[in-house]
Write a protein that holds these residues in place. Structure first.
Motif, PDB file in Angstrom:
ATOM      1  N   ASN A 134      36.742  31.221  46.235  1.00 44.42           N
ATOM      2  CA  ASN A 134      35.979  31.988  45.253  1.00 44.42           C
ATOM      3  C   ASN A 134      35.861  33.466  45.582  1.00 44.42           C
ATOM      4  O   ASN A 134      35.346  34.232  44.799  1.00 44.42           O
ATOM      5  N   THR A 135      36.304  33.836  46.756  1.00 43.19           N
ATOM      6  CA  THR A 135      36.187  35.232  47.149  1.00 43.19           C
ATOM      7  C   THR A 135      37.225  36.060  46.391  1.00 43.19           C
ATOM      8  O   THR A 135      38.381  35.670  46.328  1.00 43.19           O
ATOM      9  N   PRO A 136      36.798  37.177  45.814  1.00 45.31           N
ATOM     10  CA  PRO A 136      37.763  38.003  45.089  1.00 45.31           C
ATOM     11  C   PRO A 136      38.881  38.484  46.008  1.00 45.31           C
ATOM     12  O   PRO A 136      38.644  38.829  47.161  1.00 45.31           O
ATOM     13  N   ILE A 159      38.443  41.909  47.675  1.00 44.82           N
ATOM     14  CA  ILE A 159      37.588  42.002  48.855  1.00 44.82           C
ATOM     15  C   ILE A 159      38.355  41.571  50.106  1.00 44.82           C
ATOM     16  O   ILE A 159      38.317  42.239  51.147  1.00 44.82           O
TER      17      ILE A 159
END
Lengths: 403, 366
Positions: B112-114, B117
Motif C-alpha cells: 500500500n505504500t506509494p 515514497i
C-alpha cells in the motif's frame, strides 16, 4: 562557532526523529489488529456466484498464551463466499474483527467435490499473493465438507491445523502411506504432462455432533478424530480417485519420499512376521531410444530389521534370514506393481514416468508428450528390488523355538 | 571531487555489489529455461571481452573519465554531444533500476505504500552517500558485501538442511540445444548486468593502481557471475524452471521454502534486504557516473549537482512507465536495441581512434 554547534545538535535530533517515519510506511498493521490464520478450508458452494466457500481457521491469540483466558475456543472459523478465492477472503472480513493475515497458513484443505471439479483456478492466488507461502500443506477432505476438518477440536494441539500437520509428519515417518505435499509440489504436479499431483486425504472419524467444542475430548475416547487418510490421485487438476493400501505405499516409494514403513508377510510355515523397512532408496531409470516404446527400470534397495517373529524359524542361520529378505523383496515388488497398475487405472502418470523420460530423451519426449497417456498405459517396466536384513534386533530366535 | 584514490579491495566489492544488484533477485536469463545458469556464464564471458575494451581506453587515458576522452578523441564538437548522451544514459539507467527496486519492494512487502515514497527514500539515501563522496560509497560496499555474502551462505545452508534442493530439476541440460541459451545471451545476459560495466569507465580514474585495478574489477565480474549463475541454478532446483520463469523475483519463493522443523521459517525478509542493498548500489554507481560526467563536462562542482540529479533520476523512474509490465517490456527491448550502441558501438569507435592515434604518434625507431 556557537552557531555551528547548534546546527550539529539540531541535525542530531533530526536524525533521531527520522526513523520514526520509517516504521513500515503505509503497510503497518499493528499486532493487535492482526488475526493469524492457521488453516484454510475451501469448499464448493452452490452456483457460480458462490463458487468458493472459504473457511478460515483463525487463532485466538489470547486463548493460546494469554494470562486471563476466557475459556473459549482457541480458534474460530470464519467463512467467506465468492466467485474467486480473493473475493471470498475479502467477503469473510464482514465477520472478522481483525485483518486476516495469511502469512502463517499451515494447512489448506480442499473438499473432494471441488477437487473432482478441478483445482487449478484456485491455486493461482496461493502463488501470486505475497503473504501466503509455498510451504503450506495441501489436503483433500475425503467425502465431507472441508470446513468440517477445520472445525474439529484436537487434543494434542490447541490449534487443529497444527495438529493435522503433526499427524501427517508422524504418519509419514512411521507408517509410510503419506508424505508432505506443499503448494508448489501440487503446482508442479498439475503441470506434469499426462499426470497430476498426489495429495494427502484427510477425514474425521466418529460423530460430528460435538466435534467443534471442548466436549469433543472430555471423554477418553474423543467423539471425532481428525485422521490422515489415503492419497488422492489427480489427473491434471481433477481428482480421479483414491489410492489405497499397497498401491499408496508403492506410490510413496516411487516418489522416493519414504522414511520408514512396516512390512507384514505371512510365512509359509505359519504365523506372521513383521519387518520395519527403515531405509529405502528408489531410482527410476528409462531406456528410451524408441520414445514410443520406453522401458522403465525401478531400482530399489532397502534395509530392513525384523520386528516381530512369532515363529519357530531358525534365525541363527543366515540362509533363513536371506530367505526372509526375499519375502520382503517380493512384497516391495508387489507394492510397486500395484502402484503402477493403479496409476494406469486412473489413466494418470502421477508417478513421474514422463518426467524421467524427458530427462533421458528430451527430443523423444516432445514427440510423445501429446499422447503420453497411451504410452504410459502399456509401456514395459522392470522392477529390480533388493532388501537386506541387517540384524534381528534384540533376540535371535523366538522363545517359541525352545518351549 | 578532488584527487581521491580508491583501493583495490573496495573497488572489487563495489563491482560485486553492482553486478549482483537487482540481477540477484530477478529471473535472469529465463529465456533459456532451465539452462539460465549457463547463459549467465556465457554472458559474463562476453561482458569481460567488452570490459577489456573499456580497459584499453582507460589504460590509454588513466586520468580521464569516459566523457573526457570522448571529447579528446572525437573533438569538442562531436565529443560533447556524445558525452551528454552518456550522462543521460547513466541517469536513465539509474532511474530504471530505481523503478525496478521500488516496484519489487511494493510487490514483495509494501503493497500500500506509494511508489513515489519508496523511490524517494531509496534515492535520498543514495544522494546522501554520494554527497559524502565516492570513497564513502566504496567503503560502504565493503560492509554490505560481507552482509550479502553472509545472507547468501546462511540461506544456502538452511535450504540444504530443509532438503528443498532437488538437483534433478536442472535436467535435461540443453534440451533444445544451445540455441535458446545463445538467444538469451544476445537478448539479455551480456548486457544485463555485464554490459552495464560501461559506467565503471567513469569511476576507473579513481583507481589507486592502473595496472592491477582492471584485473581486480574483472575478477569481481567473474565472481559475481558465478554467484548469479549459482543462484539461478538454486532457484530452478528448488522451484522448477516453470515457477522461476513466471516469478518476477524468484529468489523470494525459493527462500520462503526454507522451513526447518517449522521453527526457522519465513526468512524471505533476507531477500528484501538483498534487494534493497543491490538496488542501492546499482542506483548509486550510475548516479555517481552521471555526477562525475556532469562535473567534468560542465566544470561544475560535484556536490552542487547531487540534488538536481536526484530529482531527475526520481522523476525518470516515476515517469518511465505506468505499470511494471510495461517497464519490464521496455527494458527488455532496450537491452538489445539501444544499449549496444552505447556499450559496444561508441566504445569500439573510440578504441579504433585511439589505436590509430597512438600508432601515428608513437615514436618510431630510425
Amino acid at each position: 562557532m556557537k552557531m555551528r554547534r547548534l546546527c550539529t545538535f539540531l541535525l542530531a535530533v533530526l536524525q533521531l526523529l527520522l526513523p520514526l517515519v520509517l516504521t513500515g510506511c503505509w503497510d503497518s498493521v499493528e499486532l493487535n489488529r492482526r488475526a493469524i490464520v492457521s488453516g484454510v478450508a475451501i469448499d464448493r458452494g452452490e452456483g457460480e456466484k458462490e463458487k468458493y466457500v472459504v473457511s478460515f481457521q483463525v487463532i485466538v491469540a489470547e486463548e493460546i498464551s494469554g494470562k486471563n483466558t476466557r475459556g473459549i475456543s482457541p480458534v474460530v472459523l470464519y467463512t467467506g463466499k465468492g466467485r474467486t478465492m480473493f473475493e471470498a477472503l475479502a467477503n469473510a472480513s464482514r465477520q472478522t474483527a481483525r485483518f486476516l493475515s495469511l502469512g502463517h497458513v499451515r494447512v489448506l484443505v480442499i473438499s473432494e467435490k471441488l477437487a473432482r471439479e478441478g483445482i487449478k483456478d484456485m491455486l493461482d492466488v496461493l502463488e501470486r499473493e505475497s503473504d501466503t507461502r509455498l510451504t503450506s500443506l495441501i489436503f483433500v477432505a475425503k467425502g465431507q465438507p472441508a470446513s468440517e476438518l477445520m472445525s474439529t477440536m484436537t487434543v494434542f494441539s490447541k490449534i487443529p491445523a497444527n495438529d493435522l500437520v503433526e499427524k501427517l509428519e508422524t504418519t509419514s515417518k512411521q507408517f509410510g502411506y503419506n508424505f508432505r505435499m506443499e503448494v508448489d509440489d501440487v503446482i508442479r504436479g498439475i503441470q506434469l504432462r499426462g499426470g497430476g499431483p498426489v495429495i494427502n486425504g484427510v477425514f474425521t472419524d466418529g460423530s460430528r455432533e460435538k466435534a467443534d467444542s471442548n466436549d469433543n475430548f472430555k471423554t477418553i475416547v474423543p467423539h471425532a478424530i481428525l485422521k490422515v487418510s489415503e492419497l488422492a490421485a489427480f489427473k491434471d487438476d481433477k481428482l480421479k480417485g483414491w489410492i489405497k493400501g499397497d498401491a499408496a505405499l508403492g506410490t510413496v516409494l516411487l516418489h522416493n519420499k519414504i522414511k520408514e514403513y512396516p512390512v507384514v508377510i505371512s510365512h509359509p510355515q505359519g504365523g506372521y512376521i513383521a519387518f520395519n523397512v527403515y531405509q529405502s532408496q528408489v531410482r527410476l531409470t528409462v531406456a528410451a531410444k524408441d520414445p514410443e516404446h520406453p522401458v522403465f527400470t525401478v531400482k530399489i534397495s532397502q534395509q530392513v530389521s525384523i520386528k516381530e517373529n512369532a515363529n519357530e524359524l531358525n534365525l541363527i542361520s543366515p540362509a533363513t534370514v536371506v530367505d526372509l529378505s526375499s519375502h520382503v523383496i517380493k512384497d516391495t515388488t508387489r507394492k510397486i506393481k500395484d502402484a503402477i497398475d493403479t496409476a494406469r487405472k486412473y489413466n494418470s502418470d502421477y508417478l513421474g514416468f514422463g518426467e524421467a523420460m524427458e530427462r533421458e530423451n528430451p527430443q523423444g519426449w516432445k514427440k510423445v508428450m501429446k499422447h503420453w497417456e497411451d504410452i504410459f498405459a502399456d509401456c514395459e517396466y522392470k522392477i529390480e528390488a533388493d532388501a537386506v536384513i541387517r540384524h534381528t534386533d534384540m533376540r535371535s530366535n523366538s522363545f517359541q523355538v525352545n518351549p | 571531487m578532488g584527487k581521491v584514490k580508491i583501493g583495490l579491495l573496495q573497488f572489487f566489492t563495489l563491482t560485486v555489489l553492482f553486478e549482483l544488484g537487482t540481477a540477484l533477485v530477478v529471473n535472469l536469463g529465463m529465456n533459456a529455461g532451465r539452462d539460465a545458469w549457463m547463459s549467465i556464464l556465457i554472458g559474463c564471458l562476453a561482458g569481460l571481452v567488452m570490459f577489456w575494451g573499456y580497459v584499453y581506453l582507460y589504460r590509454k587515458h588513466p586520468d580521464m573519465p569516459f566523457t573526457a576522452y570522448t571529447r579528446k578523441l572525437l573533438g569538442t564538437t562531436a565529443g560533447t554531444p556524445v558525452a551528454v548522451m552518456y550522462i543521460v544514459l547513466y541517469m536513465n539507467l539509474a532511474g530504471r533500476d530505481l523503478r525496478d527496486g521500488s516496484t519489487m519492494l511494493a510487490m514483495a512487502t509494501m503493497h500500500n505504500t506509494p511508489l513515489f515514497i519508496l523511490s524517494m527514500l531509496m534515492i535520498l539515501s543514495s544522494a546522501y552517500v554520494l554527497h559524502k563522496g565516492l570513497e564513502v560509497l566504496t567503503r560502504t560496499s565493503l560492509m554490505f558485501t560481507i552482509i550479502v555474502l553472509l545472507i547468501g551462505v546462511f540461506s544456502l545452508l538452511l535450504l540444504i538442511l530443509s532438503g528443498s534442493i532437488k538437483l534433478f530439476r536442472l535436467l535435461p541440460v540443453l534440451e533444445n540445444g544451445i540455441g535458446p541459451v545463445m538467444d538469451s545471451v544476445v537478448h539479455q545476459n551480456y548486457m544485463f548486468p555485464f554490459g552495464e560495466m560501461i559506467c565503471f569507465t567513469m569511476l576507473m580514474p579513481y583507481l589507486s593502481d592502473v595496472k592491477k585495478g582492471p584485473w581486480v574489477i574483472a575478477a569481481g565480474m567473474l565472481i559475481s557471475a558465478l554467484l548469479l549463475s549459482a543462484t539461478m541454478a538454486l532457484n530452478i532446483s528448488v522451484l522448477g524452471a516453470d515457477i522461476v520463469e513466471r516469478s518476477p523475483l524468484p529468489l523470494m519463493p525459493t527462500i520462503s521454502k526454507i522451513s526447518i522443523s517449522d521453527f526457522i521459517q519465513r526468512v524471505d525478509i533476507f531477500v528484501v534486504m538483498v534487494l534493497i542493498i543491490g538496488v542501492f548500489f546499482k542506483v548509486s554507481v550510475f548516479f555517481a557516473a552521471a555526477l562525475i560526467g556532469i562535473s567534468e563536462l560542465f566544470n561544475l562542482p560535484y556536490r552542487r549537482m547531487v540534488y538536481p540529479v536526484t530529482l531527475m533520476i526520481l522523476f525518470t523512474s516515476m515517469l518511465d512507465a505506468r505499470s511494471f509490465t510495461e517497464h519490464l517490456n521496455e527494458g527488455g527491448r532496450l537491452l538489445y536495441t539501444v544499449y549496444p550502441l552505447f556499450m559496444i558501438v561508441i566504445p569500439v569507435i573510440l578504441i579504433i581512434v585511439t589505436a590509430i592515434r597512438s600508432y601515428f604518434s608513437a615514436p618510431r625507431p630510425g
